[in-house]
Design a protein around this motif. Sequence first.
Motif, PDB file in Angstrom:
ATOM      1  N   GLN A  71       0.822  -1.202   0.000  1.00 21.83           N
ATOM      2  CA  GLN A  71       0.000   0.000   0.000  1.00 21.83           C
ATOM      3  C   GLN A  71       0.863   1.262   0.000  1.00 21.83           C
ATOM      4  N   GLY A  72       1.904   1.262   0.820  1.00 22.74           N
ATOM      5  CA  GLY A  72       2.767   2.437   0.902  1.00 22.74           C
ATOM      6  C   GLY A  72       3.483   2.735  -0.405  1.00 22.74           C
ATOM      7  N   LEU A  73       3.941   1.692  -1.108  1.00 22.83           N
ATOM      8  CA  LEU A  73       4.593   1.898  -2.395  1.00 22.83           C
ATOM      9  C   LEU A  73       3.638   2.530  -3.404  1.00 22.83           C
ATOM     10  N   GLN A 112       4.479   5.969  -5.272  1.00 19.25           N
ATOM     11  CA  GLN A 112       4.636   6.008  -6.721  1.00 19.25           C
ATOM     12  C   GLN A 112       3.659   6.989  -7.367  1.00 19.25           C
ATOM     13  N   MET A 113       2.417   7.021  -6.885  1.00 22.20           N
ATOM     14  CA  MET A 113       1.465   7.980  -7.432  1.00 22.20           C
ATOM     15  C   MET A 113       1.887   9.416  -7.121  1.00 22.20           C
ATOM     16  N   GLU A 114       2.478   9.630  -5.950  1.00 19.38           N
ATOM     17  CA  GLU A 114       2.954  10.967  -5.605  1.00 19.38           C
ATOM     18  C   GLU A 114       4.127  11.370  -6.493  1.00 19.38           C
ATOM     19  N   PHE A 130      -7.737  -4.394  -5.134  1.00 22.18           N
ATOM     20  CA  PHE A 130      -6.569  -4.934  -5.832  1.00 22.18           C
ATOM     21  C   PHE A 130      -6.608  -4.617  -7.319  1.00 22.18           C
ATOM     22  N   MET A 131      -7.812  -4.396  -7.865  1.00 21.79           N
ATOM     23  CA  MET A 131      -7.897  -3.906  -9.242  1.00 21.79           C
ATOM     24  C   MET A 131      -7.355  -2.481  -9.337  1.00 21.79           C
ATOM     25  N   LEU A 132      -7.675  -1.642  -8.345  1.00 28.08           N
ATOM     26  CA  LEU A 132      -7.108  -0.293  -8.307  1.00 28.08           C
ATOM     27  C   LEU A 132      -5.586  -0.338  -8.236  1.00 28.08           C
ATOM     28  N   ILE A 133      -5.062  -1.282  -7.450  1.00 24.12           N
ATOM     29  CA  ILE A 133      -3.608  -1.454  -7.373  1.00 24.12           C
ATOM     30  C   ILE A 133      -3.057  -1.863  -8.733  1.00 24.12           C
ATOM     31  N   GLY A 134      -3.781  -2.725  -9.446  1.00 20.98           N
ATOM     32  CA  GLY A 134      -3.372  -3.105 -10.794  1.00 20.98           C
ATOM     33  C   GLY A 134      -3.309  -1.905 -11.727  1.00 20.98           C
ATOM     34  N   LEU A 135      -4.276  -0.996 -11.620  1.00 24.86           N
ATOM     35  CA  LEU A 135      -4.242   0.232 -12.426  1.00 24.86           C
ATOM     36  C   LEU A 135      -3.029   1.083 -12.059  1.00 24.86           C
ATOM     37  N   GLN A 136      -2.720   1.167 -10.771  1.00 27.24           N
ATOM     38  CA  GLN A 136      -1.543   1.940 -10.348  1.00 27.24           C
ATOM     39  C   GLN A 136      -0.267   1.383 -10.969  1.00 27.24           C
ATOM     40  N   ILE A 137      -0.130   0.059 -10.935  1.00 26.38           N
ATOM     41  CA  ILE A 137       1.068  -0.568 -11.492  1.00 26.38           C
ATOM     42  C   ILE A 137       1.126  -0.335 -12.992  1.00 26.38           C
TER      43      ILE A 137
END
Length: 468
Positions: free
Chosen positions: A365-367, A371-373, A420-427
């Motif tokens: 979560q922290g990464l 990364q978005m910042e 976890f889909m949102l995390i996939g979008l972030q990656i």
Amino acid sequence: MAPMLDLALFGFFAILMLLGLRRPFIWVLAYLYVDIVAPQKIGWSILPSLPVSLIAFLAAFGGWLLLDNKKGGCFTFRQALILVLLLYCGMTTIMADFPEAAQTKWSWVWKALLFAIFLPLTLRTRLRLEAAALFMVLSAGSIIISGGIKTLLSGGGYGTLAALVQENSGLYEGSTLSTVAIAIIPLTIWVARNGTIFPASRWTMGFALALCFAALLIPIGTQTRTGLLCIGLLAALTLRSVKYKFVYMGLGALALLAAIPFLPASYTERMSTISNHQADQSASTRLAVWQWTVDYAKENPLGGGFDAFLGNSFTYSTRVVVDEGGSREVRTEQITEEARAYHSAYFEMLGEQGWPGLFLWLWLQGLGLWQMERIRRRYRTSDDPQEKSWRGLATALQHGQLIYLLGALFIGIAYQPFVFMLIGLQIGLMTLVSRRITARKEEDRKERLASRRAANAGMSGDPDSAPA
């Protein structure tokens, strides 16, 4: 009505499957839709009899493996973290305190984690990233709009608002739906403003605003205190983007004051218990469960596997109001409970996966937030439309994750597939940005090399070797 609904749901799913034969990525979108909406729970005869989730899951993986172009995809560090977490959860499931219950939860958790690893591999282009975001918004929106309409018509109620299905689990659980509804508002606005599939217009923005209004109604309809806290955080985060902050704060305060008279009395009464946890048995239970989990982790630092809370037992004090002869008296009661859920994603991870699992989850979560910042700061002053759009998406995903992390303090949604889909979008976004940065560095290197060669040719006095 039921047969027509069945045919409509089956027809839409069948169309997605057929379109995937020509564009395999559509099968990935189909799985997003199936996993969020769960149409097999809405239908009456056709879809409930089919393993639609398994079909979409296998089609998405098989289509990418056999038919899709894999150019540009890469395996990132955050995907490796999810993989380690997946393997660790598998290990704790084998050694779980309650094997049967653990196997039941494992049957859907592994798919959520595996799909989060897989999704970024398919998001090779801006169009695919936008399509995935659009499907997530519209799929969640179908539930949110239904819940918003029912809230307007009936006022809702705690544990009684039925959005599409009569079920109180997964994304349809009241507190979970409230958290996701508020968390998706920033992404909804981004899709409406920056979309190319449905270009920005009065119609797209009007629909987005209506969806956001419905999302704000969900915490009222479900009467969840978690949703109210998420709305407050969203309002605070929006201050980062608005130009006239004091005007925004003033309008927000006026809107809140204007809305209070229209809120159901049951909603305002329930929200009043936020300030005093001892007056609410649910809040007292949470604190007792959290204390039990900390003590359990001291004795079992590697966790007890999924649903380890089934072994808890504790006693706590709570205050109740008793009416006797027309007078109200506040008394303190001792209550003993057993097998109470964690009521927090953080303590859910601690109790089930121990300190290693909690560390992996928090690191993941922290990464994402970091990364978005980084993307936001890199493109803060950019005038390039593509880079401004990516900055907006990074902001939307970061704000959505922050809202989720706040809601997760009070709900056991550590493995919620939508998150976890949102995390996939972030990656996927981070991968696209990294490719753009690498490409620009390569262009700059080639330009410097060409300039150096031109300068050397000029110094040698050979006009034929210098560029025209």
